[in-house]
Design an enzyme around this catalytic site. Structure first.
Site, short mmCIF file in Angstrom:
data_model
loop_
_atom_site.label_atom_id
_atom_site.label_comp_id
_atom_site.label_asym_id
_atom_site.label_seq_id
_atom_site.Cartn_x
_atom_site.Cartn_y
_atom_site.Cartn_z
N TYR A 110 0.86 -1.18 0.00
CA TYR A 110 0.00 0.00 0.00
C TYR A 110 0.90 1.23 0.00
O TYR A 110 1.94 1.24 -0.65
CB TYR A 110 -0.97 -0.06 1.19
N ARG A 163 -8.58 10.18 -9.28
CA ARG A 163 -7.73 10.91 -8.33
C ARG A 163 -7.04 9.89 -7.43
O ARG A 163 -7.35 9.76 -6.27
CB ARG A 163 -8.57 11.89 -7.51
N LYS A 181 -6.76 -1.61 -1.06
CA LYS A 181 -7.68 -1.31 0.05
C LYS A 181 -8.32 -2.59 0.59
O LYS A 181 -8.41 -2.79 1.81
CB LYS A 181 -8.78 -0.36 -0.43
N GLU A 252 -13.68 4.81 -3.67
CA GLU A 252 -12.28 5.14 -3.44
C GLU A 252 -11.70 5.98 -4.60
O GLU A 252 -11.84 5.61 -5.77
CB GLU A 252 -11.46 3.85 -3.30
N ASP A 253 -11.08 7.09 -4.25
CA ASP A 253 -10.28 7.90 -5.17
C ASP A 253 -11.06 8.38 -6.40
O ASP A 253 -10.56 8.30 -7.54
CB ASP A 253 -9.01 7.14 -5.58
N ASP A 275 -13.88 6.40 1.66
CA ASP A 275 -12.74 6.46 2.58
C ASP A 275 -11.98 7.77 2.48
O ASP A 275 -11.47 8.26 3.48
CB ASP A 275 -11.79 5.28 2.31
N ASP A 276 -11.91 8.35 1.30
CA ASP A 276 -11.19 9.63 1.14
C ASP A 276 -11.85 10.73 1.93
O ASP A 276 -11.18 11.64 2.43
CB ASP A 276 -11.13 10.02 -0.33
N ASN A 424 -0.26 11.65 0.15
CA ASN A 424 0.39 10.41 -0.28
C ASN A 424 0.63 10.46 -1.78
O ASN A 424 -0.13 11.11 -2.49
CB ASN A 424 -0.51 9.21 0.03
#
Length: 569
Positions: A110, A163, A181, A252-253, A275-276, A424
């Site tokens: 990760y 993203r 994830k 996610e993203d 989660d973001d 990150n």
């Protein structure tokens, strides 16, 4: 499609797997393959005689061999590729080696290495994993989802790749983030990997380097936007709701223009989570609460600045603001504590803002007494000078944006500044922790998004906490798959925050990290699962069992990376 859930022998209580595959098909199935760990009886019953050499090896011997081979890989990216190749041929062995060496292995699969792996995804593509839903196939979603590997699905992690971390648009290669994830759901909380489904929504890409790359694995088309995109997402959600009515859908993203809007649209319709927005906000709040215990301050007294006013920044601000209101501030007072700096400076009324940003926009009158160079584009340095924030978050992906001048100016006004450069991967981090410690004469409390070593100041070791979502979203997910709630409520997320904050090592030792070590993730995530599940029952949204059943329901969802005996189906 395989039923891979363990069964129990009534007489002995022994768990086993009922296996329909035989011979090479079994050896080539990553979740079922044991390699040389198949017993003599299993080899006879499952058509493996002659397909394997005669030696039998325990999982411990296999682990030694894998560790030796991993050590020979020359770079961290090579180690990531090697571990993913192991995942593609023997999942149980993959998860066992990660669990046994979690602190060393998680950064390889990760953050920070996953960013480089995704950037090179098309060039290193080997074994497909999960489901790819491409826009041209939008009318065949239900049929395509029937092609999944396993019958039972508890968790779906989905991305459109726009993203990815701080890298931006990675197109179809973004599916790598969903694989990573979901691996953390298993590693940190014990969610059965056979019930986790990664999905990549391939709606094109605006990344010219990918579109011009002959090896690119995705649909060669600019990103679909507007109504066509929204209709595609709606069709995807409707299909998921029909096929998996009690699934936990993890977004996610997604890009700034879509992430919050999608979550707000579909949160009332099914059990879903971003989660973001929610996970990052939750772990950041838990870390901040632990930091404030260290500095002896209250949350409601803090002034909070952000570099980065997108979905992650606003998601963190939302969680902190709501907790401030729980501590007694009015909504207006709470909003007044925040300064969000985006590409055009501090968010202000009259700017072209997304709906989710507008509540944090300041009136230009708020800056009437400030001496600034451009009132339409007030910088972070000017915010630090005039507003004297006590807490500073970085979610901008701007390497080195927390300059020495900014950090020193913050420390001039605040005795114990709390600085969290969270972007990150490591290459996008707003500041190096050792620099922050040096610039504040050792007074800062620092937490980062990617892993860093501890800082040292005048011979004293100062822990640098990784503000790692891996402590939050897997625990929430375990609580959700155990109790099957109809919604993930704010109070369920706050239950997770308070549980994580209560496990801060710094509560016992002020010189200790703000969050537990990754080695403790399973224990912490299972405690979070119990807290989330209890809150789901209290709110009346859990749909299986009762609160008295909670511990057994959670335990029943925890998978161990051990070889079970097989029985022919």
């Amino acid at each position: 499609m395989i039923d891979a859930l363990p069964k129990t022998m009534p007489a002995t209580g022994e768990q086993y797997l009922s296996v329909a595959l035989r011979g090479l098909s079994l050896l080539h199935h990553p979740f079922l393959n044991k390699g040389l760990a198949f017993s003599a009886e299993e080899r006879f019953q499952l058509g493996l005689k002659g397909l394997l050499p005669s030696a039998e090896r325990s999982i411990d011997i296999q682990l030694t061999e894998v560790l030796d081979e991993l050590e020979r890989q020359p770079t961290e990216l090579d180690k990531n590729i090697f571990l993913n190749s192991l995942l593609d041929r023997n999942e149980t062995l993959f998860y066992r080696i990660i669990q046994d060496h979690v602190s060393e292995m998680v950064p390889l699969i990760y953050t920070p290495v996953v960013g480089e792996a995704i950037a090179n995804y098309s060039h290193n593509f080997n074994q497909p994993r999960g489901i790819y839903l491409s826009y041209p196939d939008r009318d065949r979603m239900e049929e395509i989802l029937e092609h999944r590997a396993f019958k039972d699905v508890d968790v779906i992690c989905v991305t459109d790749g726009e993203r990815i971390l701080g890298l931006g648009d990675e197109g179809a290669g973004g599916i790598g983030i969903t694989v990573g994830k979901l691996a953390l759901y298993t590693i940190c909380a014990g969610v059965n990997p056979s019930t986790c489904l990664p999905i990549g929504l391939d709606v094109g890409t605006n990344n010219e380097s990918l579109l011009n790359d002959p090896e690119y694995i995705g649909w060669r088309h600019e990103r679909v936007r507007g109504k066509d995109y929204d209709d595609f997402i709606a069709q995807f959600v409707d299909t998921v709701k029909r096929k998996f009515p009690k699934v936990y859908l993890h977004w996610e993203d997604f890009g700034k223009a879509n992430a919050t809007r999608i979550l707000q649209t579909y949160r009332p319709q099914l059990c879903t989570f971003n989660d973001d927005i929610q996970g990052t906000g939750a772990v950041a709040l838990a870390t901040l609460l632990a930091a404030l215990k260290t500095t002896g301050q209250s949350l409601k007294d803090q002034r909070v600045a952000f570099l980065g006013g997108g979905t992650a920044g606003v998601g963190i601000a939302d969680k902190i603001r709501l907790m401030m209101m729980r501590e007694g501030l009015s909504e207006e007072e709470a909003y007044s504590r925040f300064y969000l700096v985006d590409i055009n400076g501090v968010l202000q009324e009259g700017q072209d803002l997304a709906d989710f940003q507008k509540p944090y926009a300041k009136s230009p009158d708020a800056f009437a007494d400030w001496h600034v160079q451009d009132a339409q584009n007030i910088t972070l340095a000017e915010v630090v000078k005039h507003a004297a924030p006590s807490v500073l978050f970085g979610v901008s992906s701007q390497t080195g944006a927390f300059t020495e001048a900014i950090i020193r100016a913050m420390a001039d006004r605040v005795e114990r500044p709390i600085v969290m450069p969270l972007s990150n991967p490591t290459s996008k981090c707003e500041a190096v922790p050792q620099d922050v410690i040096n610039w504040t004469e050792g007074r800062a409390v620092v937490a980062t998004g990617s892993p860093f070593g501890d800082a040292v100041y005048q011979g004293k070791t100062i822990p640098v906490t990784q503000c790692n979502n891996a402590f939050i979203f897997p625990g929430i997910g375990l609580g959700v798959v155990a109790t099957k709630p109809s919604v993930v409520s704010d109070d369920m997320i706050f239950a997770a925050v308070e549980c994580l904050a209560s496990h801060a090592p710094s509560l016992e030792d002020p010189a200790a990290p703000l969050l537990p070590l990754l080695e403790d993730a399973r224990e912490v995530c299972q405690a979070i699962a119990l807290a989330v599940g209890a809150q789901a029952y209290d709110e009346g949204v859990a749909t299986v069992g009762t609160k008295d059943d909670l511990e057994s329901l959670v335990r029943g969802k925890v998978w161990q990376a051990d070889y079970l005996p097989y029985r022919p189906d």
